[in-house]
Design a protein around this motif. Structure first.
Motif, PDB file in Angstrom:
ATOM      1  N   GLN A 162       0.832  -1.201   0.000  1.00  0.00           N
ATOM      2  CA  GLN A 162       0.000   0.000   0.000  1.00  0.00           C
ATOM      3  C   GLN A 162       0.870   1.255   0.000  1.00  0.00           C
ATOM      4  O   GLN A 162       1.993   1.257   0.512  1.00  0.00           O
ATOM      5  N   THR A 163       0.348   2.319  -0.585  1.00  0.00           N
ATOM      6  CA  THR A 163       1.107   3.568  -0.631  1.00  0.00           C
ATOM      7  C   THR A 163       0.893   4.375   0.648  1.00  0.00           C
ATOM      8  O   THR A 163      -0.092   4.210   1.360  1.00  0.00           O
ATOM      9  N   VAL A 164       1.849   5.257   0.911  1.00  0.00           N
ATOM     10  CA  VAL A 164       1.841   6.089   2.112  1.00  0.00           C
ATOM     11  C   VAL A 164       1.643   7.540   1.684  1.00  0.00           C
ATOM     12  O   VAL A 164       2.173   7.983   0.659  1.00  0.00           O
ATOM     13  N   ASP A 165       0.908   8.264   2.465  1.00  0.00           N
ATOM     14  CA  ASP A 165       0.657   9.672   2.163  1.00  0.00           C
ATOM     15  C   ASP A 165       1.883  10.501   2.550  1.00  0.00           C
ATOM     16  O   ASP A 165       1.916  11.205   3.566  1.00  0.00           O
ATOM     17  N   ALA A 166       2.911  10.364   1.737  1.00  0.00           N
ATOM     18  CA  ALA A 166       4.167  11.079   1.968  1.00  0.00           C
ATOM     19  C   ALA A 166       4.822  11.317   0.611  1.00  0.00           C
ATOM     20  O   ALA A 166       4.577  10.572  -0.346  1.00  0.00           O
ATOM     21  N   ASP A 202       2.242   6.281  -8.400  1.00  0.00           N
ATOM     22  CA  ASP A 202       1.568   7.585  -8.489  1.00  0.00           C
ATOM     23  C   ASP A 202       2.276   8.635  -7.641  1.00  0.00           C
ATOM     24  O   ASP A 202       1.648   9.489  -7.004  1.00  0.00           O
ATOM     25  N   LYS A 204       3.885   8.296  -4.895  1.00  0.00           N
ATOM     26  CA  LYS A 204       3.887   8.059  -3.443  1.00  0.00           C
ATOM     27  C   LYS A 204       4.650   6.768  -3.130  1.00  0.00           C
ATOM     28  O   LYS A 204       4.532   5.774  -3.861  1.00  0.00           O
TER      29      LYS A 204
END
Length: 469
Positions: A162-166, A202, A204
């Motif tokens: 999963q991607t991280v909001d960073a 994308d 991230k």
């Protein structure tokens, strides 16, 4: 005819059991790993219990025992054809379950005994729903979040992807990545290499990318990737605030840095612990290899979707390493040394590419830990699974029997009391330690020290005529 064909093709064992064995079965209590079902249960309903055991930790099922504990089995094996067909439907390859029919000379019919193993995939019941085991209940998994949790537990989905909001810069510009890429062949630039490894999507970073290459993953994934170290000055089962020697230590950094830092700090603290030995207080000793492999295993295979740190607890007589998440796939505490299943496959693979990789021998870590403990004549680690975590217990207990530990101590000392003997042997019960003394006394190897009674009582080797008293 189809059911009969299935039953005839499946190997059916019929075992005759004694009255005592039957009583032991009927005295069992239903729970997380055990269930009794009437022979009259509808096969579709039976499939719910099978699904629950297969999706959780496995278990044992007896069909032909009523709720009141009455033995009322099938007239013969053929009478259970419809129930056997359920197993064939859920386990078409005949894997992950084993069954036999039990008969008793003084009982009505045969009882179907089934051992169901934890499966690598999700098993749905006849109603199309998966079930899980919680205590003595088989509960349906209906909510989307619960199904996702089951997939994570099974290893069918991985939080590490999963991607991280960073921003991408937290990995793209990190010194950890730049130093790592120096050794990559052919030479690669950070951004295209991260994208090629699917560590950026994308724009991230993924969880795996952050864990391995960010300089401080703990700031990006708070409470999901830290390590806490505790030192409790006690041998009791639970540590308390009163026995906590200092405030818990936090070990941060990228995955590789964190592993080595946690091992170094654990060894440093362990070397300060003193225990009773043959010559009085001695420094405690654990094999560094064992600590390294167990901590590495905890970091690489924990469930990062759970908001919790890894906890390393150091007691006077043991170390506990608790890792968030249950064992993935079909792995259990019983088969963990022989099975391989990487919940975080990308993280394991990337860490293994480092020049100083802590997981050089992928899949052999726990086996190395067990072997290291044996070489020091210490008991092997114990692995236990709770509802939300896996705990490895590394006990400082000698392979020598309690009797041997007592006699070895008396090779260097005149006498021994109950407290000292318990510290040497790992026995926690004062009465059980007395039984050891009594066995040695009855064999003529010990005698009680005259004049010492009650809490002051002690034991020594028997004095012969002419020996100084």
């Amino acid at each position: 005819m189809l059911v009969r064909t299935i039953a005839s093709l499946m190997s059916v064992d019929v075992s005759r059991i004694t009255n005592a064995q039957k009583s032991r079965i009927l005295d069992l209590n239903e729970g997380h790993f055990l269930d009794f079902k009437s022979r009259d249960i509808q096969p579709a309903k039976l499939s719910r219990t099978i699904s629950a055991f297969a999706n959780t930790n496995g278990g044992e099922l007896y069909v032909g025992i009523e709720d009141d504990g009455e033995w009322r089995g099938f007239s013969d094996a053929e009478a259970a054809n419809a129930h056997l067909a359920v197993f064939e439907g859920l386990f078409p390859l005949g894997q992950h379950f084993d069954y036999t029919f039990l008969e008793n000379d003084e009982s009505d019919g045969v009882v179907l005994q089934v051992a169901i193993q934890k499966t690598p995939d999700i098993k749905n019941a006849s109603d199309g729903k998966p079930y899980i085991r919680r205590g003595a209940q088989s509960l349906p998994v209906t909510e989307a979040a619960a199904l996702e949790r089951l997939k994570l537990d099974k290893g069918l989905a991985s939080f590490e992807t999963q991607t991280v909001d960073a921003p991408a810069e937290v990995v793209e510009n990190s010194t950890v990545l730049l130093e790592f890429l120096i050794g990559v062949v052919p030479t690669a630039e950070p951004l295209p290499w991260l994208e090629k490894q699917l560590l950026l999507r994308d724009g991230k970073p993924t969880v795996s990318g952050v864990l391995v290459f960010s300089e401080e993953p703990q700031a990006i994934l708070p409470k999901r990737c830290g390590i806490k170290i505790y030192r409790y000055e006690t041998s009791e089962e639970e540590g308390t605030r009163d026995t906590l020697k200092f405030q818990p230590l936090s070990i941060d950094g990228s995955a590789v840095e964190q592993i080595y830092a946690a091992v170094d700090k654990t060894v440093e603290i362990v070397e300060q612990i003193k225990i009773v030995g043959k010559k009085g207080l001695e420094s405690i000793q654990y094999p560094r290899d064992a600590l390294h492999e167990i901590i590495t295993n905890a970091v690489l295979h924990r469930d990062y979707s759970i908001v919790s740190d890894i906890h390393i607890r150091l007691f006077d007589n043991r170390i506990e390493v608790e890792s968030p998440g249950v064992l993935p796939g079909h792995v259990t505490p019983q088969n963990i040394l022989n099975e391989q299943f990487a919940r975080n496959g990308a993280t394991v693979r990337l860490v293994n590419k480092f020049p100083n990789a802590p997981n050089k021998d992928v899949g052999e870590g726990l086996n190395t830990a067990y072997e290291s403990m044996r070489k020091l004549r210490l008991k092997e680690p114990e692995i236990a699974e709770s509802a939300n975590s896996v705990i490895v217990y590394i006990r400082h207990e000698r392979l020598a029997s309690p009797e041997e530990a007592v006699l070895e101590y008396l090779d260097e000392n005149e006498e021994i009391n109950n407290r000292t003997a318990r510290a040497l042997s790992g026995i926690t019960s004062e009465n059980k330690m007395k039984e050891v003394f009594y066995r040695l006394r009855d064999r003529g190897l010990l005698e009680q020290v005259p004049g010492k009674k009650g809490s002051a009582s002690a034991w020594r080797r028997p004095k012969r005529d002419g020996d100084p008293s």
